[in-house]
Scaffold this active site. Structure first.
Site, PDB file in Angstrom:
ATOM      1  N   THR A  21       0.865  -1.182   0.000  1.00 31.58           N
ATOM      2  CA  THR A  21       0.000   0.000   0.000  1.00 31.58           C
ATOM      3  C   THR A  21       0.897   1.227   0.000  1.00 31.58           C
ATOM      4  OG1 THR A  21      -0.029   0.153   2.380  1.00 31.58           O
ATOM      5  CG2 THR A  21      -1.724  -1.206   1.373  1.00 31.58           C
TER       6      THR A  21
ATOM      7  N   GLU B  47      -5.588  -3.919  -0.748  1.00 30.70           N
ATOM      8  CA  GLU B  47      -5.946  -5.020   0.145  1.00 30.70           C
ATOM      9  C   GLU B  47      -7.124  -5.856  -0.364  1.00 30.70           C
ATOM     10  OE1 GLU B  47      -5.244  -1.949   1.003  1.00 30.70           O
ATOM     11  OE2 GLU B  47      -4.398  -1.800   3.012  1.00 30.70           O
TER      12      GLU B  47
ATOM     13  N   LYS C  90     -14.215  14.074  14.466  1.00 30.47           N
ATOM     14  CA  LYS C  90     -15.023  13.479  15.536  1.00 30.47           C
ATOM     15  C   LYS C  90     -15.458  14.579  16.493  1.00 30.47           C
ATOM     16  CE  LYS C  90     -12.473   9.804  14.056  1.00 30.47           C
ATOM     17  NZ  LYS C  90     -11.241   9.968  13.248  1.00 30.47           N
TER      18      LYS C  90
ATOM     19  N   TRP D 272     -19.785  12.193  13.741  1.00 31.24           N
ATOM     20  CA  TRP D 272     -18.756  12.309  12.709  1.00 31.24           C
ATOM     21  C   TRP D 272     -19.161  13.353  11.670  1.00 31.24           C
ATOM     22  CZ3 TRP D 272     -16.938   6.670  11.156  1.00 31.24           C
ATOM     23  CH2 TRP D 272     -16.210   6.140  12.224  1.00 31.24           C
TER      24      TRP D 272
END
Ligand code: ADP
Length: 540
Positions: free
Chosen positions: A182, A329, A438, A443
Site C-alpha cells: 500500500t 488489500e 469526531k 462524525w
C-alpha cells in the site's frame, strides 16, 4: 454427502495455458520509447516460457520474490505471468513512491531479482546499493541501446539464450503469486500477498457481464499501472478472455492516450479519475481531432469520480464512466458501479447520482458499515460508519507486520474508509476514518466540506482536518489555498457553504495556506496538516 468433483487447483498457469490454446492470434501492443511494439499472444506465451527458463537459470526458485520497477509494457506483462507460473512471487514496485519507501518495501519483501525499465535506471541506480537482498538486476533495454553490464543483465539477451520452460511446477492454489504494498499514508507501507486462488476468482468475477464485462472482442487499454493493485486485475481478465491489450508505457499525456484509443480502436479503458479528466479535457479542446468512436467503457477507481467528468463523458461522447471502489488489500475489486434494472426507473439526475456512488459489491464480496463501537449500521443511504469488507480476495493479514491485530474485526477487513450503503446496496464513500472529524461523538465528513469549499471560484484547493477542541473533542478546521491574486476571508468561505450543511458541521475556523501537502501518490497528506495545526487556537 460429498460432491464428486475433481480437486482442481485455481492457479495462474491455467490462464496462461488457456491463452496458448485459444488466443494465439490476438494482439498485444505497447508504446515504447522506440515506437509502437506489436506481437501476438502466441509470441507472448513463447517469451513467457523463455523468461521462465532464464529466471530458473539465474537461480529463481518457487517462493522467491521477483520485483519489477517498470511502466506498463509487454515486457513487464511477460514477467506478470512468467514469475507466478514458475511458483515464484512477482512484486511490483511502485515507481512513483519516494526512494526511501521503495528501499523499505524491496528489503521488507526480500526481493531477490529486480527487473527495471532502462528509462527508470536514473532513479533506480540511486537506491540500488541500499537493496540488501537483491542479487540480480535485469534491465528492459531502451531498444537499440546496449545495457551497461555494470548495471545489470540485458533482458533481451537473457531471453535470446534461454532454454524455454513450458510447464509449471505443481502450485498450491493458496500459494503466493504476487505482492503489492500500500502507498502508506500512515506509517510504513504494508505488504499485501495475493494467492493464485484469489487472483483466479477475482478474474472470474471481474469479467462477468455485470462487472467489467470484458470479452475477446475488446481492445483494452490499461492506463492504471501494473504496479497499482495488479492494474485492477485487468491483465488477468484480458488473458482469460483473449482481449487485445494495449500498454501505454510512460506515455500518459492526454494526446498520447487519445491517439492510442484511435489507432488501436480501444473499447475499454481503465485509469484513475485524474488521467481520465485530463483525457476528457483534451478531447474537448480538440474537437474532431481524434476518432474515439470505438470506445465503449471507461472504468475509474482509486479516487472519487468527479460529477462533471461522468456527466460530461456521457453527454459529449456517449460513454458512461463506471465507478469502482477497491484497495490494494482487496485485489482490488470491492464494489463496482454495475447497472441494475432499477436504474431505469430513475430520473436522469437520480441516475447520475447513483452512478456516482462507488457501486455494488462484487460477487463473493461482502460489505458492512459499523459505528465507532463496532455496531452494524443500517443500509439507509444516510448513516455512515467504517466500511468493512470480507471475501475470497480480501487480505487476511499483511506480510510480516506488527499492525495485523488492528487490520481485522471479527473476520472483516477494516478498510479505514467511511461510507454509507443505500437500500439498493450501493456503496458511497464519505471519508477516511482517520480524516473524519469526531465532534462530540458525531462524525463530520471532511471530504464533503472540502468539496463544498472547492466550489468557491476563488479557491484552488481545500483540506479540512479535525483539530482538538476543549468541549467537542475535535472541530473542523478548513485549510484553504486561494487562486493566485485572490484574497478571501474566513467569513467568505463559511458564507459560501452555509446553506449546504447543518450549523454544527461548519468549520470553526479557516486558515489560508500556500499548498495542500501531498503524499507520494498525489493524495492530500492530512497528517502533515494535523501536525502543523495541532495547537491551533480556536477563535473565541
Ligand atoms: P490507491 O493506490 O488506489 O489509492 P490504495 O489501496 O492505496 O489504492 O488506496 C485505496 C483507497 O483509495 C481506498 O481505501 C479509498 O479511500 C480510495 N478509493 C479507491 N477507490 C475509490 C473510489 N472509487 N472513490 C473514492 N475513493 C476511492
Amino acid at each position: 454427502m460429498q460432491g464428486l468433483m475433481m480437486d482442481w487447483q485455481l492457479t495462474l498457469p491455467n490462464l496462461l495455458e488457456r491463452a496458448r490454446m485459444l488466443h494465439g492470434r490476438r494482439e498485444i501492443v505497447s508504446r515504447t520509447p522506440a515506437g509502437m511494439h506489436r506481437y501476438t499472444y502466441k509470441e507472448y506465451v513463447e517469451r513467457v516460457d523463455r523468461l521462465r527458463g532464464a529466471l530458473t537459470s539465474l537461480g529463481v526458485r518457487p517462493g522467491d520474490r521477483v520485483a519489477t520497477f517498470a511502466w506498463n509494457s509487454y515486457r513487464h506483462f511477460e514477467v506478470y505471468f512468467a514469475v507466478p507460473c514458475m511458483g515464484a512471487v512477482i512484486h511490483t514496485l511502485n515507481v512513483r513512491l519516494f526512494p526511501e519507501q521503495v528501499v523499505f518495501i524491496a528489503n521488507h519483501a526480500e526481493d531477490s531479482v529486480v527487473l527495471v525499465d532502462a528509462t527508470l535506471l536514473p532513479v533506480f541506480q540511486k537506491i540500488r546499493s541500499q537493496l540488501t537482498t537483491v542479487k540480480q538486476v535485469i534491465v528492459f533495454p531502451d531498444d537499440g541501446k546496449p545495457v551497461d553490464p555494470a548495471v545489470g543483465l540485458d533482458y533481451e539477451a537473457l531471453l535470446a539464450k534461454a532454454e524455454p520452460i513450458r510447464t509449471a511446477p505443481p502450485i498450491d492454489e493458496n500459494a503466493a503469486a504476487a505482492m503489492c504494498y500500500t502507498s502508506g499514508t500512515t506509517g510504513n507501507p504494508k505488504g499485501v500477498v495475493y494467492s493464485h486462488r484469489a487472483i483466479v476468482l477475482h478474474t472470474l468475477a471481474a469479467v462477468g457481464a455485470d462487472m467489467m464485462g470484458l470479452r475477446g472482442f475488446d481492445s483494452m487499454l490499461a492506463i492504471v499501472p501494473l504496479f497499482h493493485a495488479n492494474a485492477w486485475g485487468l491483465p488477468y481478465a484480458a488473458v482469460m478472455v483473449g482481449a487485445k491489450m494495449i500498454w501505454p508505457g510512460h506515455f500518459l499525456q492526454p494526446a498520447d492516450v487519445s491517439s492510442l484509443i484511435e489507432s488501436e480502436k480501444v473499447t475499454f479503458v481503465g485509469g484513475v479519475p485524474t488521467i481520465i479528466s485530463a483525457l476528457y479535457q483534451h478531447l474537448g479542446e480538440n474537437p474532431g481531432r481524434y476518432d474515439i468512436s470505438s470506445l465503449q467503457k471507461i472504468m475509474v477507481g482509486g479516487a472519487a469520480c468527479p460529477r462533471s467528468l461522468m456527466e460530461g463523458f456521457r453527454r459529449d461522447f456517449g460513454v458512461w464512466i463506471t465507478h469502482a471502489w477497491g484497495m490494494t488489500e482487496t485485489s482490488p475489486l470491492g464494489t463496482f458501479g454495475n447497472e441494475r434494472p432499477q436504474l431505469l426507473e430513475l430520473s436522469p439526475e437520480q441516475e447520475l447520482n447513483t452512478r456516482l456512488k462507488q457501486g455494488l459489491p462484487a460477487p463473493f464480496v461482502e460489505i458492512r458499515i459499523v459505528d465507532a463501537e463496532g455496531r452494524e449500521l443500517p443500509h439507509d443511504g444516510v448513516a455512515f460508519g467504517e466500511l468493512q469488507v470480507r471475501g475470497p480476495w480480501v487480505v487476511k493479514a499483511y506480510h510480516n507486520d506488527a499492525r495485523n491485530a488492528e487490520a481485522l474485526m471479527d473476520g472483516w477487513f477494516r478498510t479505514g474508509d467511511v461510507a454509507t450503503i443505500d437500500p439498493e446496496g450501493y456503496l458511497q464513500l464519505v471519508d477516511r476514518t482517520k480524516d473524519v472529524v469526531k465532534s462530540g461523538g458525531e462524525w463530520i465528513s471532511s471530504v464533503d466540506l472540502e468539496n463544498a469549499i472547492m466550489m468557491h471560484p476563488g479557491v484552488l484547493e481545500a483540506a479540512v482536518i479535525g483539530v482538538a477542541h476543549p468541549i467537542w473533542q475535535e472541530r473542523p478546521l478548513a485549510c484553504v489555498v486561494t487562486r493566485p491574486g485572490v484574497t478571501l476571508t474566513a467569513g467568505d468561505i463559511i458564507a459560501s457553504i452555509k446553506s449546504r450543511f447543518a450549523t454544527w458541521w461548519l468549520p470553526n475556523d479557516v486558515t489560508f495556506i500556500d499548498a495542500v501537502p501531498k503524499t507520494s501518490v498525489g493524495k492530500f497528506d492530512k497528517k502533515v496538516l494535523r501536525e502543523q495545526f495541532k495547537d491551533h487556537r480556536w477563535p473565541e
